[in-house]
Design a protein around this motif. Structure first.
Motif, PDB file in Angstrom:
ATOM      1  N   THR A 228       4.051  -0.394  -3.826  1.00  0.00           N
ATOM      2  CA  THR A 228       2.785  -0.003  -3.197  1.00  0.00           C
ATOM      3  C   THR A 228       1.939   0.809  -4.164  1.00  0.00           C
ATOM      4  O   THR A 228       2.470   1.354  -5.131  1.00  0.00           O
ATOM      5  CB  THR A 228       3.058   0.837  -1.937  1.00  0.00           C
ATOM      6  OG1 THR A 228       3.884   1.943  -2.277  1.00  0.00           O
ATOM      7  CG2 THR A 228       3.705   0.018  -0.860  1.00  0.00           C
ATOM      8  N   PRO A 229       0.644   0.902  -3.882  1.00  0.00           N
ATOM      9  CA  PRO A 229      -0.056   0.217  -2.803  1.00  0.00           C
ATOM     10  C   PRO A 229      -0.270  -1.251  -3.138  1.00  0.00           C
ATOM     11  O   PRO A 229      -0.276  -1.643  -4.311  1.00  0.00           O
ATOM     12  CB  PRO A 229      -1.396   0.957  -2.726  1.00  0.00           C
ATOM     13  CG  PRO A 229      -1.643   1.419  -4.123  1.00  0.00           C
ATOM     14  CD  PRO A 229      -0.282   1.742  -4.672  1.00  0.00           C
ATOM     15  N   GLY A 230      -0.450  -2.032  -2.119  1.00  0.00           N
ATOM     16  CA  GLY A 230      -0.791  -3.439  -2.273  1.00  0.00           C
ATOM     17  C   GLY A 230      -2.127  -3.689  -1.606  1.00  0.00           C
ATOM     18  O   GLY A 230      -2.358  -3.207  -0.497  1.00  0.00           O
ATOM     19  N   LEU A 231      -3.001  -4.398  -2.277  1.00  0.00           N
ATOM     20  CA  LEU A 231      -4.334  -4.666  -1.744  1.00  0.00           C
ATOM     21  C   LEU A 231      -4.493  -6.170  -1.555  1.00  0.00           C
ATOM     22  O   LEU A 231      -4.344  -6.944  -2.508  1.00  0.00           O
ATOM     23  CB  LEU A 231      -5.396  -4.125  -2.697  1.00  0.00           C
ATOM     24  CG  LEU A 231      -6.826  -4.124  -2.180  1.00  0.00           C
ATOM     25  CD1 LEU A 231      -6.962  -3.243  -0.938  1.00  0.00           C
ATOM     26  CD2 LEU A 231      -7.775  -3.630  -3.266  1.00  0.00           C
ATOM     27  N   ILE A 232      -4.806  -6.551  -0.321  1.00  0.00           N
ATOM     28  CA  ILE A 232      -4.894  -7.968   0.034  1.00  0.00           C
ATOM     29  C   ILE A 232      -6.307  -8.289   0.490  1.00  0.00           C
ATOM     30  O   ILE A 232      -6.904  -7.556   1.273  1.00  0.00           O
ATOM     31  CB  ILE A 232      -3.883  -8.293   1.147  1.00  0.00           C
ATOM     32  CG1 ILE A 232      -2.468  -7.993   0.647  1.00  0.00           C
ATOM     33  CG2 ILE A 232      -4.020  -9.736   1.612  1.00  0.00           C
ATOM     34  CD1 ILE A 232      -1.446  -7.882   1.729  1.00  0.00           C
TER      35      ILE A 232
END
Length: 94
Positions: free
Chosen positions: A55-59
């Motif tokens: 993380t963080p993950g941005l989608i």
């Protein structure tokens, strides 16, 4: 409007920094951000689907566009491209 899902976890310094990056960029771009805890059922499901390593993950648009330390410069370029591809083209001579 750019709709994003931000996968975060508590006590994650990169997540805190990533939220600051997105807050800064929201002054330039119309962003709608849905934050999801990666340890929730929904978060685990999204993380598995996107093969999120950390993380963080941005989608955006159903795909992982950034993860880990989020870069203001890289996201600015990505968001600019996203806005350009979603804007209707102007007829010639307008």
């Amino acid at each position: 409007m750019i709709t994003l899902t931000l996968l975060t976890q508590s006590d994650c310094p990169s997540c805190i920094a990533g939220k600051r990056v997105l807050a800064e960029l929201s002054a330039e771009f119309a962003l709608q951000i849905d934050e999801v805890d990666v340890n929730s059922d929904t978060g685990r499901s999204i993380a598995r689907e996107q093969r999120l390593a950390f993380t963080p993950g941005l989608i955006a648009d159903g795909r992982l566009i950034a993860h880990g330390r989020l870069s203001t410069r890289a996201l600015r370029r990505k968001f600019t491209t996203m806005v350009k591809t979603t804007q209707p083209t102007q007829p010639e001579g307008s």
